[in-house]
Structures are given as C-alpha cells and as structure tokens.
Design a protein around this motif. Structure first.
Motif, mmCIF file in Angstrom:
data_model
loop_
_atom_site.group_PDB
_atom_site.id
_atom_site.type_symbol
_atom_site.label_atom_id
_atom_site.label_comp_id
_atom_site.label_asym_id
_atom_site.label_seq_id
_atom_site.Cartn_x
_atom_site.Cartn_y
_atom_site.Cartn_z
ATOM 1 N N HIS A 1 44.412 13.393 -3.226
ATOM 2 C CA HIS A 1 44.348 12.005 -2.763
ATOM 3 C C HIS A 1 44.237 11.983 -1.247
ATOM 4 N N PHE A 2 43.353 11.137 -0.731
ATOM 5 C CA PHE A 2 43.169 11.007 0.712
ATOM 6 C C PHE A 2 43.767 9.682 1.164
ATOM 7 N N ASP A 3 44.766 9.758 2.033
ATOM 8 C CA ASP A 3 45.448 8.577 2.556
ATOM 9 C C ASP A 3 44.882 8.273 3.945
ATOM 10 N N MET A 4 43.931 7.351 4.008
ATOM 11 C CA MET A 4 43.228 7.035 5.250
ATOM 12 C C MET A 4 44.190 6.651 6.373
ATOM 13 N N LYS A 5 45.167 5.790 6.071
ATOM 14 C CA LYS A 5 46.112 5.327 7.085
ATOM 15 C C LYS A 5 46.899 6.499 7.675
ATOM 16 N N TRP B 1 46.064 9.737 7.744
ATOM 17 C CA TRP B 1 45.193 10.625 8.518
ATOM 18 C C TRP B 1 44.823 10.034 9.860
ATOM 19 N N LYS B 2 44.639 8.725 9.939
ATOM 20 C CA LYS B 2 44.349 8.093 11.233
ATOM 21 C C LYS B 2 45.516 8.293 12.197
ATOM 22 N N LYS B 3 46.739 8.092 11.699
ATOM 23 C CA LYS B 3 47.923 8.305 12.538
ATOM 24 C C LYS B 3 48.058 9.774 12.926
ATOM 25 N N TYR B 4 47.840 10.666 11.981
ATOM 26 C CA TYR B 4 47.970 12.101 12.237
ATOM 27 C C TYR B 4 46.919 12.574 13.247
ATOM 28 N N ARG B 5 45.697 12.090 13.102
ATOM 29 C CA ARG B 5 44.640 12.440 14.046
ATOM 30 C C ARG B 5 45.020 12.002 15.459
ATOM 31 N N ALA B 6 45.532 10.787 15.606
ATOM 32 C CA ALA B 6 45.955 10.296 16.918
ATOM 33 C C ALA B 6 47.078 11.162 17.491
ATOM 34 N N ALA B 7 48.008 11.574 16.643
ATOM 35 C CA ALA B 7 49.103 12.445 17.092
ATOM 36 C C ALA B 7 48.570 13.800 17.548
ATOM 37 N N LEU B 8 47.597 14.352 16.813
ATOM 38 C CA LEU B 8 46.994 15.631 17.210
ATOM 39 C C LEU B 8 46.247 15.504 18.529
ATOM 40 N N GLU B 9 45.535 14.404 18.714
ATOM 41 C CA GLU B 9 44.804 14.181 19.970
ATOM 42 C C GLU B 9 45.767 14.157 21.152
#
Length: 64
Positions: free
Chosen positions: A32-36, A38-46
C-alpha cells in the motif's frame, strides 16, 4: 525491503563553478502506498540531507 542500487554522481554548474553530488537510488516495495506519509517523509529527508528536492517515484506492478 530497501536496498541501494548503485551510487552515482551528479554534476551541475552554480555561480561559475562545477558542483558534484553523490546520488543513491533506494527501492522500497510495499503493498500500500500512503501518499500523505511519503510527502511528509520526503520533506523530512530533504531537510535532513540539505537537498532542494528528493524524487520519490511510484510505480504499480502486477505480480502474476
């Protein structure tokens, strides 16, 4: 499961000089892909890696 495929190098020009960056591709497989999330996680990684942008690519697959 996640694994690093292969390190690569990126080059770009900034303010008259050439900059170099290491690039690592990580593959994550999930049912399952949780878009919300992943968006938060991507921002944290950035923020953590001081990156202007990290790419998260999503691909559906069919297992037969």
């Amino acid at each position: 499961t996640a694994h690093a495929r292969s390190p690569a190098h990126g080059l770009w020009s900034s303010k008259g000089s050439t900059k170099r960056d290491d690039i690592v591709v990580v593959e994550v497989m999930t049912k399952h892909f949780d878009m919300k999330w992943w968006k938060k996680y991507r921002a944290a990684l950035e923020r953590a890696f001081s990156q202007d942008e990290i790419v998260v690519r999503v691909q559906d697959i069919i297992i037969v």
